[in-house]
Design a protein around this motif. Structure first.
Motif, PDB file in Angstrom:
ATOM      1  N   ASP A 189       0.840  -1.200   0.000  1.00  0.00           N
ATOM      2  CA  ASP A 189       0.000   0.000   0.000  1.00  0.00           C
ATOM      3  C   ASP A 189       0.875   1.250   0.000  1.00  0.00           C
ATOM      4  O   ASP A 189       2.079   1.179   0.271  1.00  0.00           O
ATOM      5  CB  ASP A 189      -0.912  -0.004   1.235  1.00  0.00           C
ATOM      6  CG  ASP A 189      -2.088  -0.967   1.093  1.00  0.00           C
ATOM      7  OD1 ASP A 189      -2.515  -1.201  -0.050  1.00  0.00           O
ATOM      8  OD2 ASP A 189      -2.563  -1.492   2.125  1.00  0.00           O
ATOM      9  N   SER A 193       0.237   5.166   4.650  1.00  0.00           N
ATOM     10  CA  SER A 193      -1.097   4.597   4.802  1.00  0.00           C
ATOM     11  C   SER A 193      -1.199   3.677   6.011  1.00  0.00           C
ATOM     12  O   SER A 193      -2.312   3.401   6.489  1.00  0.00           O
ATOM     13  CB  SER A 193      -1.473   3.797   3.546  1.00  0.00           C
ATOM     14  OG  SER A 193      -0.670   2.627   3.438  1.00  0.00           O
ATOM     15  N   GLY A 195      -0.862   0.686   5.826  1.00  0.00           N
ATOM     16  CA  GLY A 195      -1.603  -0.445   5.295  1.00  0.00           C
ATOM     17  C   GLY A 195      -0.747  -1.694   5.290  1.00  0.00           C
ATOM     18  O   GLY A 195      -0.028  -1.980   6.240  1.00  0.00           O
TER      19      GLY A 195
END
Length: 447
Positions: A189, A193, A195
């Motif tokens: 990601d 983020s 992520g």
């Protein structure tokens, strides 16, 4: 039946050498990253001098993307508040293929390929674009070109999966070394983020690998640093990619290693254009080492004029660090190297108990930094677990982000302090000059 016997004999003759090769004891592994295919690569002589049985690429195996010059003004502005074009942009498939061919044809590397088994993963510049992740549209053809560079078999699983992650097992039972190579690009990601780095399919694969067949040593290769978090202590001046930029992913990785009860896990990494050995004591029930080797050609010292290299080494000493392994035996006081380097792992299976040595070596083959310990130190045991103590600094346990702000931002404060001092000095000098001119003017009028 009579006709079947010669066929079976032929199969034994063909397969026996490969079976023996798979069972051969591996005691020397070299690794490296960041090799500009257009630059001289004399370091291969030092790598060959170590005589590795396996060499591991950790990314930026070639520099496949393109770079515009720094421009603050003009038609194409690549830096500053008026930036209107990205500084890096991808190559065509044919351009990247030519760069791989150029890197593969380097004489020193060609000789190494004849002596050692070469395996590897990628980072951003050979993936196709600086700092790129899953959003990069050219990753399908760049994966194919990387696997061609690594001489991956046409029927390899790596050519059919999304990403270049892979694992290898070397050596006979009781002396096994497993190498797990991660792909930190294909599914990653965006930065900031928090992520995912690996993506769900790769996480599931990694869990199976860590819970699978046991080995005395498990080397996890990551193109970016796992343990160190340089961005926490050199920001906001510079930022580099690392697992620490995705704290939930890094914590998940440590938890997975801990829950797997797997012995002998060691990280190797690249990317940052300098070499260091880091250690984290609070991620599992034994110390987790991360040996960063970067780069084979690209290095911070070589990026600046020679007159500034002592300054770079001073900055390395001043950079706050909680994870770096420090030792009086280091070639440089900072226990890092900004010169071209490669990593070396040497295993003494005959020692009682068996021992492992982790090293960084320079282009002359000299040891820049090393740690050595019994393999038995890398075994899950409650006796070796170190728990964080609230509000207490613990080396190799306190994260860089948990340092007091005045320590964490030491370099930034020093930099901006020097800039402010310089500006004040210039202003004072200008005022002094102006005052002198005014006094001289008044004196002239009086006369």
């Amino acid at each position: 039946m009579a006709a079947t016997f010669p066929l079976l004999l032929l199969l034994v003759v063909v397969l026996l050498p490969s079976a023996r090769a798979a069972d051969a004891v591996v005691s020397r592994i070299a690794f490296g990253s960041c090799a500009n295919q257009s630059a001289p690569q004399p370091i291969w002589d030092a790598v060959a001098g170590f005589d590795p049985q396996v060499f591991v690429w950790l990314g930026d195996n070639v520099y496949g993307d393109n770079k515009r010059p720094f421009r603050v003004f003009g038609k194409e502005r690549t830096v500053g508040p008026w930036k209107n074009v990205p500084r890096f942009y991808p190559s065509t498939e044919e351009e990247l293929r030519r760069r791989y061919q150029l890197g593969k044809a380097k004489p020193g590397y060609a000789r190494l390929r004849e002596k050692a088994q070469v395996i590897g993963t990628w980072d951003d510049h050979d993936y196709g674009l600086n700092d790129a992740g899953k959003e990069f549209s050219g990753k399908v053809f760049t994966q194919r070109l990387l696997l061609d560079f690594l001489d991956e078999a046409e029927d390899s699983k790596r050519r059919k999966q999304a990403g270049v992650y892979a694992s290898y097992m070397f050596g006979p039972e009781g002396k096994r070394v497993k190498v797990i190579l991660l792909d930190t690009r294909y599914h990653r990601d965006p930065l900031l983020s928090d992520g995912t780095i690996l993506g769900d399919p790769q996480w599931q694969w990694l869990e199976r690998e860590l819970h699978g067949a046991q080995s005395e040593i498990t080397i996890i290769g990551s193109s970016i640093q796992v343990v160190s978090n340089l961005s926490a202590t050199i920001g906001p001046l510079f930022y580099v990619e690392s697992w620490a930029r995705f704290p939930r992913e890094r914590e998940r990785l440590f938890r997975l290693i801990d829950s797997s009860k797997r012995t002998g896990v060691i990280f190797i990494s690249g990317d940052v254009h300098f070499g260091e050995i880091a250690r984290f004591d609070c991620g599992a029930q034994y110390p987790l080492y991360d040996v960063t080797s970067s780069g084979l050609t690209q290095s911070v010292d070589n990026a600046v004029p020679a007159v500034f290299q002592p300054l770079m080494r001073l900055l390395a000493v001043l950079t706050p660090t909680t994870m770096r392994v420090l030792s009086p035996n280091c070639l440089y006081k900072s226990c890092t190297t900004g010169q071209p380097n490669f990593g070396a792992i040497e295993i003494d299976w005959n020692a009682v108990p068996p021992r492992i040595k982790l090293e960084l070596r320079d282009a002359e083959g000299r040891t820049v930094h090393s740690v050595e310990f019994p393999i038995s130190e890398l075994q899950p045991s409650g006796a070796h677990a170190i728990k964080k103590q609230a509000h207490a600094y613990q080396r190799h346990c306190t994260l860089e982000t948990e340092l007091p702000w005045i320590t964490r931002y030491r370099l930034a404060l020093l930099f901006f302090g020097i800039i402010a001092g310089f500006v004040i000095a210039v202003v004072l000098l200008a005022i002094a000059c102006l005052s002198s001119v005014c006094m001289c003017s008044k004196k002239t009028k009086k006369e």
